[in-house]
Scaffold this active site. Structure first.
Site, PDB file in Angstrom:
ATOM      1  N   ARG A  44      31.556  44.057  50.890  1.00 36.62           N
ATOM      2  CA  ARG A  44      32.756  43.219  50.853  1.00 36.62           C
ATOM      3  C   ARG A  44      32.341  41.775  51.091  1.00 36.62           C
ATOM      4  O   ARG A  44      31.507  41.491  51.954  1.00 36.62           O
ATOM      5  CB  ARG A  44      33.767  43.658  51.924  1.00 36.62           C
ATOM      6  CG  ARG A  44      34.367  45.037  51.692  1.00 36.62           C
ATOM      7  CD  ARG A  44      35.333  45.042  50.512  1.00 36.62           C
ATOM      8  NE  ARG A  44      36.013  46.318  50.340  1.00 36.62           N
ATOM      9  CZ  ARG A  44      35.619  47.288  49.528  1.00 36.62           C
ATOM     10  NH1 ARG A  44      34.509  47.132  48.819  1.00 36.62           N
ATOM     11  NH2 ARG A  44      36.318  48.408  49.414  1.00 36.62           N
TER      12      ARG A  44
ATOM     13  N   GLU B 208      36.523  35.602  45.781  1.00 35.32           N
ATOM     14  CA  GLU B 208      36.038  36.213  44.554  1.00 35.32           C
ATOM     15  C   GLU B 208      37.046  35.859  43.465  1.00 35.32           C
ATOM     16  O   GLU B 208      38.194  36.288  43.519  1.00 35.32           O
ATOM     17  CB  GLU B 208      35.948  37.736  44.711  1.00 35.32           C
ATOM     18  CG  GLU B 208      35.136  38.419  43.645  1.00 35.32           C
ATOM     19  CD  GLU B 208      34.868  39.885  43.980  1.00 35.32           C
ATOM     20  OE1 GLU B 208      33.837  40.174  44.624  1.00 35.32           O
ATOM     21  OE2 GLU B 208      35.717  40.707  43.604  1.00 35.32           O
TER      22      GLU B 208
ATOM     23  N   HIS C 105      30.660  41.481  40.822  1.00 36.30           N
ATOM     24  CA  HIS C 105      31.237  42.727  41.329  1.00 36.30           C
ATOM     25  C   HIS C 105      31.044  43.867  40.321  1.00 36.30           C
ATOM     26  O   HIS C 105      31.995  44.554  39.937  1.00 36.30           O
ATOM     27  CB  HIS C 105      32.725  42.534  41.631  1.00 36.30           C
ATOM     28  CG  HIS C 105      33.238  43.482  42.668  1.00 36.30           C
ATOM     29  ND1 HIS C 105      34.281  43.179  43.512  1.00 36.30           N
ATOM     30  CD2 HIS C 105      32.867  44.750  43.006  1.00 36.30           C
ATOM     31  CE1 HIS C 105      34.530  44.208  44.310  1.00 36.30           C
ATOM     32  NE2 HIS C 105      33.679  45.169  44.022  1.00 36.30           N
TER      33      HIS C 105
END
Length: 341
Positions: free
Chosen positions: A252, A280, A299
Site C-alpha cells: 500500500r 496514486e 500498480h
C-alpha cells in the site's frame, strides 16, 4: 481436486454479479460462465452496479462480487432477505462488506490468496534483480555499449547470502518467503503478530522493524494499510537503510512517506522498486518517474490480464463448495480484518 456441487438444477441457489461490468467481462469468460451456471441460477448478462435499485436482489442467495461492487450496507441487505453468502472474486473485502454483513451472519469468501500469487512473483523478481543490480548494469551497458568491469563497479553484487527483510507476514509476505526458500538468502521478518518460532517455520528470523531496515540489502513491504502502519517507512527509518539498499513496495502506498522517500532517492543513496504510491497516481512533476535508481510501475503487481482467471477459478471453487454444503476454503473472518489488507 475441483469441488463438485450436489445441488440439482431445481435447487440451485440464486446468484447475482455485483461488480463493475468491465470487471465481470474480464474475469468471466464463456467457459467460466458455463461452469458457474452449472452451480447456480444466474443471469450471466445481468451485472448489478447499483444494488439500491436492482429488483433482482430480492431472491438472491449468493452475491458474486469483485472490484466496483457497491457497498453492502443495511439498506442493501434489507432488500436482500435471502442473501447468505458473498463470494469475492478479488482481494480485500473491506470496500464493500460492512458491519451489517457480519451482523447478518453472512458467509464471506475472498480470492486474496489467488491475487497474492502474482504480487509475490513480482516481488521475488524485483528482489533478485535488485541484488544482481540488473537495472544499474543494464543502464550502464546501454550508455557505454562496451564491456566494463562490473564486479569492480559493483563489488559484492549478486544474491548469494544477501539479506532480504520482509515487513509483514501477510498472504503475499508468506508467499514471498515460500518462493525465496530455494535461494541462498538470509531472510528477516518483522511483524508484531508473529513470534520467533512462527517466523522460523516460515523460513525467516524474527527481528524488530528498525533492525530489519538497518541490516537488509532489500526491504520489501507486505503490511496492510492501517492507522498504525501509516508512513511505517518514514524519514527516520529510510535513513536507517544501508547505502545501496533497495526498498520494494507492492503493498500500500500509505506505508511509505513519499516525500521522505523522494528526498532519499534523489541523493542516489538507496534504490526503490515502487508499484503503489501515495497519492496514486503521483504528480507528473515527481522525480520518482525519472530517477535511474527508481523503478516505478503503475500498480501492476496484482492480477492483470491472464492472471485474472486464477482469481475466477478460486471464486468458482468457492461457489462449488457452498453449493455442496462445504465451508469456504478461503473464508474471511471478521476478527481478522483489523490486521489484514
Amino acid at each position: 481436486m475441483r469441488p463438485t456441487p450436489t445441488a440439482t438444477p431445481t435447487t440451485r441457489p440464486r446468484a447475482l454479479f455485483a461488480m463493475g461490468r468491465r470487471h465481470r467481462d474480464a474475469l468471466f469468460a464463456p467457459a467460466e460462465i458455463q461452469r458457474l451456471t452449472a452451480y447456480v441460477d444466474i443471469d450471466p448478462d445481468h451485472v448489478a452496479e447499483n444494488l439500491t435499485e436492482d429488483p433482482a436482489l430480492e431472491d438472491v442467495e449468493i452475491l458474486i462480487t469483485s472490484w466496483g461492487c457497491p457497498v453492502l450496507d443495511e439498506e442493501v441487505l434489507a432488500r436482500a432477505p435471502a442473501l447468505k453468502a458473498v463470494v469475492h472474486a478479488a482481494g480485500s473485502v473491506k470496500h464493500h462488506v460492512t458491519q451489517a454483513c457480519w451482523d447478518r451472519g453472512l458467509a464471506v469468501s475472498s480470492a486474496a490468496a489467488a491475487n497474492a500469487v502474482p504480487v509475490a512473483e513480482y516481488t521475488v523478481a524485483a528482489i533478485l534483480f535488485a541484488n544482481k543490480r540488473v537495472l544499474d548494469i543494464g543502464g550502464l551497458y546501454r550508455d557505454h555499449r562496451a564491456a566494463l568491469d562490473w564486479s569492480g563497479r559493483f563489488p559484492g553484487f549478486g544474491n548469494y547470502r544477501r539479506t532480504v527483510g520482509l515487513v509483514g507476514a501477510s498472504l503475499v509476505g508468506r508467499k514471498v518467503l515460500e518462493l525465496l526458500r530455494p535461494y541462498d538468502l538470509d531472510l528477516l521478518l518483522a511483524d508484531p503478530h508473529v513470534d520467533a518460532a512462527q517466523a522460523a517455520e516460515l523460513g525467516a528470523r524474527h527481528v524488530d522493524l528498525d533492525e530489519l531496515v538497518a541490516h537488509s540489502d532489500v526491504v520489501s513491504l507486505h503490511a496492510p494499510a492501517l492507522p498504525e502502519t501509516d508512513h511505517l517507512l518514514d524519514a527516520r527509518r529510510l535513513s536507517l537503510m544501508r547505502d545501496g539498499a533497495t526498498l520494494i513496495n507492492t503493498a500500500r502506498g500509505s506505508l511509505v512517506d513519499t516525500e521522505a522517500l523522494t528526498a532519499e532517492a534523489v541523493t542516489g543513496r538507496i534504490r526503490a522498486v515502487i508499484d503503489v504510491t501515495e497519492p496514486e497516481v503521483l504528480p507528473a512533476t515527481s522525480p520518482l518517474y525519472s530517477l535511474p535508481n527508481v523503478l516505478l510501475t503503475p500498480h501492476i503487481a496484482g492480477s492483470l490480464g491472464g492472471e485474472l482467471h486464477r482469481i475466477t477459478s478460486s471464486a468458482l471453487d468457492e461457489v462449488a463448495r457452498y453449493c455442496s454444503g462445504e465451508p469456504f476454503a478461503h473464508a474471511v473472518h471478521h476478527a481478522a480484518l483489523a490486521t489484514s489488507a
